[in-house]
Design a protein around this motif. Structure first.
Motif: not given
Length: 153
Positions: A115-128
């Motif tokens: 969520a904070l971008g410390w790890l690469p992004p995933v397809a899940a929205p931030r709300g999820v």
């Protein structure tokens, strides 16, 4: 506006965590020295193990939606969480609750990292991701509360 899938995921997570919280409350109502407290802790640990397996499946789905090293990291963590959930089914209930609480905290850290971008992004929205973070923290608390109420045996 959230998608139907997002709402369904968040509603499902809330329902499962509320069920775990209800089991936690039932367990906390039993005196720590009562023999049937162990049975209540065992039931709570088993329910938490199932919830951890669901959480690991969600993590595997997130990992499958991403390409590259994040997929490998999320898949490895998902397999580790499933293995830990299985391992706790044959452990002492209090030890199992401690391991499960730690595993839920680990899952929350992964969600926070995404969520904070410390790890690469995933397809899940931030709300999820935020909902998963809260659900995992609540599940960790549900596992830890019975341990805090009575001393370790």
């Amino acid at each position: 506006m959230a998608s139907e899938a997002t709402r369904a995921l968040l509603a499902g997570a809330a329902t499962l965590v509320l069920a775990l919280a209800a089991l936690t409350i039932q367990t906390l109502r039993i005196p720590g020295h009562a023999p049937h407290r162990v049975v209540a802790e065992l039931r709570l640990a088993q329910a938490a193990a199932v919830l951890l397996a669901f959480s690991a499946a969600f993590l595997a789905g997130m990992g499958a939606s991403a390409a590259g090293p994040v997929a490998a990291l999320d898949m490895a963590c998902a397999v580790l969480a499933c293995g830990l959930a299985l391992m706790t089914l044959v452990r002492d209930p209090r030890a199992a609750l401690a391991w499960l609480g730690a595993a839920f905290l680990g899952r929350a850290v992964l969600d926070l990292g995404h969520a904070l971008g410390w790890l690469p992004p995933v397809a899940a929205p931030r709300g999820v991701l935020a909902g998963s973070l809260v659900a995992n923290l609540c599940a960790a608390a549900c596992c830890a509360l019975p341990l805090l109420r009575t001393p370790l045996r």
